[in-house]
Scaffold this active site. Structure first.
Site, PDB file in Angstrom:
ATOM      1  N   ASP A 158      -8.136  -2.608  13.887  1.00  0.00           N
ATOM      2  CA  ASP A 158      -9.408  -2.638  13.457  1.00  0.00           C
ATOM      3  C   ASP A 158      -9.652  -3.858  12.659  1.00  0.00           C
ATOM      4  O   ASP A 158     -10.540  -4.117  11.806  1.00  0.00           O
ATOM      5  CB  ASP A 158      -9.951  -1.318  12.749  1.00  0.00           C
ATOM      6  N   ASP A 172       0.906  -1.142   0.062  1.00  0.00           N
ATOM      7  CA  ASP A 172       0.087  -0.181   0.102  1.00  0.00           C
ATOM      8  C   ASP A 172       0.733   1.366   0.047  1.00  0.00           C
ATOM      9  O   ASP A 172       2.132   1.272   0.296  1.00  0.00           O
ATOM     10  CB  ASP A 172      -1.120  -0.104   1.357  1.00  0.00           C
ATOM     11  N   GLU A 226      -9.999  -1.371   5.051  1.00  0.00           N
ATOM     12  CA  GLU A 226     -10.540  -1.171   6.287  1.00  0.00           C
ATOM     13  C   GLU A 226     -11.692  -1.822   6.409  1.00  0.00           C
ATOM     14  O   GLU A 226     -12.369  -2.688   5.380  1.00  0.00           O
ATOM     15  CB  GLU A 226     -10.654   0.459   6.383  1.00  0.00           C
ATOM     16  N   HIS A 261      -7.752  -4.533   9.934  1.00  0.00           N
ATOM     17  CA  HIS A 261      -7.212  -4.402   8.473  1.00  0.00           C
ATOM     18  C   HIS A 261      -5.945  -5.164   8.257  1.00  0.00           C
ATOM     19  O   HIS A 261      -5.228  -5.414   8.888  1.00  0.00           O
ATOM     20  CB  HIS A 261      -7.087  -2.835   7.986  1.00  0.00           C
TER      21      HIS A 261
HETATM   22  C1  F6R Z   1       1.511  -1.452   6.013  1.00  0.00           C
HETATM   23  C2  F6R Z   1       0.145  -2.362   6.183  1.00  0.00           C
HETATM   24  C3  F6R Z   1      -0.680  -2.227   7.214  1.00  0.00           C
HETATM   25  C4  F6R Z   1      -0.052  -2.747   8.790  1.00  0.00           C
HETATM   26  C5  F6R Z   1      -0.812  -2.573   9.835  1.00  0.00           C
HETATM   27  C6  F6R Z   1      -0.027  -2.832  11.289  1.00  0.00           C
HETATM   28  O1  F6R Z   1       2.026  -1.706   4.896  1.00  0.00           O
HETATM   29  O2  F6R Z   1      -0.482  -2.881   5.476  1.00  0.00           O
HETATM   30  O3  F6R Z   1      -1.711  -3.370   7.203  1.00  0.00           O
HETATM   31  O4  F6R Z   1       0.696  -3.835   8.410  1.00  0.00           O
HETATM   32  O5  F6R Z   1      -1.536  -1.164   9.862  1.00  0.00           O
HETATM   33  O6  F6R Z   1       0.911  -1.723  11.549  1.00  0.00           O
HETATM   34  P1  F6R Z   1       1.910  -2.113  12.236  1.00  0.00           P
HETATM   35  O7  F6R Z   1       2.731  -2.907  11.893  1.00  0.00           O
HETATM   36  O8  F6R Z   1       2.725  -0.633  12.190  1.00  0.00           O
HETATM   37  O9  F6R Z   1       1.227  -1.965  13.646  1.00  0.00           O
END
Ligand code: F6R
Length: 260
Positions: free
Chosen positions: A135, A66, A142, A137
């Site tokens: 959440d 992303d 989301e 995702h």
């Molecule tokens: C980032 C991504 C997100 C993160 C998620 C957890 O490329 O795809 O899904 O993996 O927000 O973020 P962290 O690892 O910072 O807790």
């Protein structure tokens, strides 16, 4: 889904083992990379393996999950810059072979289509690293995301923007409102999914992902439809798992030859 409850350092070594084994048998493998905190120890482990002469990533191609929309090319939190810092400056992966959705594209739908095409042209992703949001995702799909989605623009939830404010000097207003993200169907098309989660803040999302009903309200639950998912989680993230003891027994009895 294989659930492995291990401290973060051991989980990172298991993920690195799987990546090194893949690149050993397929030097031009296609890796899917996540940004954020969860995969950092894996990236450090990969750098260590390369320094030890165990692996080279010189022929590997990679795709990010992303990208934020609208962050300037030089912005330190633009994910293409984050992955430079977290991984590319430590290993011999060719930056030209590392792709990310174009969050500065004028024609966003065309950029998303081009990204899907680039993944297909590369032969698909062999191993995709994933984190999970509080959440539920994965990538930036989301709650409410279509379980059949492909790369597209999404609006970040207030919860995700608050969670990510730590990367923007704790200024939630500085966190972009939109992103381009691989869809849930895009992620499911990767051949092996390796998800990392640490800390109690992830416990409910991990419980839903592994043990909840498949629902767009908890997008990670779609991983229950994938035949090869390795969920590497620490004790904090495992805190709400109903079958935690069973997952521990299963891992303790896991055959040595099996790998992830
Ligand atoms: C980032 C991504 C997100 C993160 C998620 C957890 O490329 O795809 O899904 O993996 O927000 O973020 P962290 O690892 O910072 O807790």
């Amino acid at each position: 889904m294989e659930v492995i409850i291990q401290p973060a350092a051991q989980a990172a070594e298991l993920a690195a083992d799987a990546i090194v084994a893949l690149v050993d048998t397929k030097p031009d493998a296609v890796l899917g990379l996540a940004t954020g905190s969860s995969p950092l120890a894996v990236y450090d482990a990969l750098a260590q393996r390369q320094r030890a002469g165990e692996v080279s990533f010189s022929q590997v191609t990679a795709f990010l999950l992303d990208e934020y929309v609208g962050l300037a090319a030089q912005h330190p939190e633009r994910y293409r810059n984050v992955i430079d810092r977290d991984l590319l400056c430590k290993v011999d992966l060719d930056p030209q072979r590392v792709h990310s959705p174009d969050g500065l594209a004028e024609d966003i739908p065309a950029a998303c289509r081009a990204y899907e095409q680039a993944i297909a042209d590369a032969g698909g992703v062999d191993l995709q690293l994933l984190g999970i949001g509080t959440d539920g995702h994965i990538a930036f799909n989301e709650p409410g995301s279509s379980l059949a989605s492909h790369t597209r623009i999404k609006t970040l939830t207030a919860q995700t923007r608050a969670d990510n404010a730590r990367f923007f000097n704790d200024d939630v207003e500085a966190v972009p409102t939109h992103c381009l993200t691989q869809g849930l169907a895009t992620i499911l098309s990767a051949r092996h999914l390796v998800l990392l989660a640490q800390g109690q803040a992830k416990a409910e999302a991990v419980h839903q992902m592994v043990e909840g009903p498949v629902s767009a309200m908890w997008p990670a639950t779609v991983l229950q439809h994938h035949p090869h998912v390795s969920a590497l989680i620490d004790e904090g993230a495992a805190a709400r798992l109903q079958l935690a003891d069973y997952y521990r027994e299963t891992f303790a009895a896991k055959p040595d030859w099996q790998g992830l």
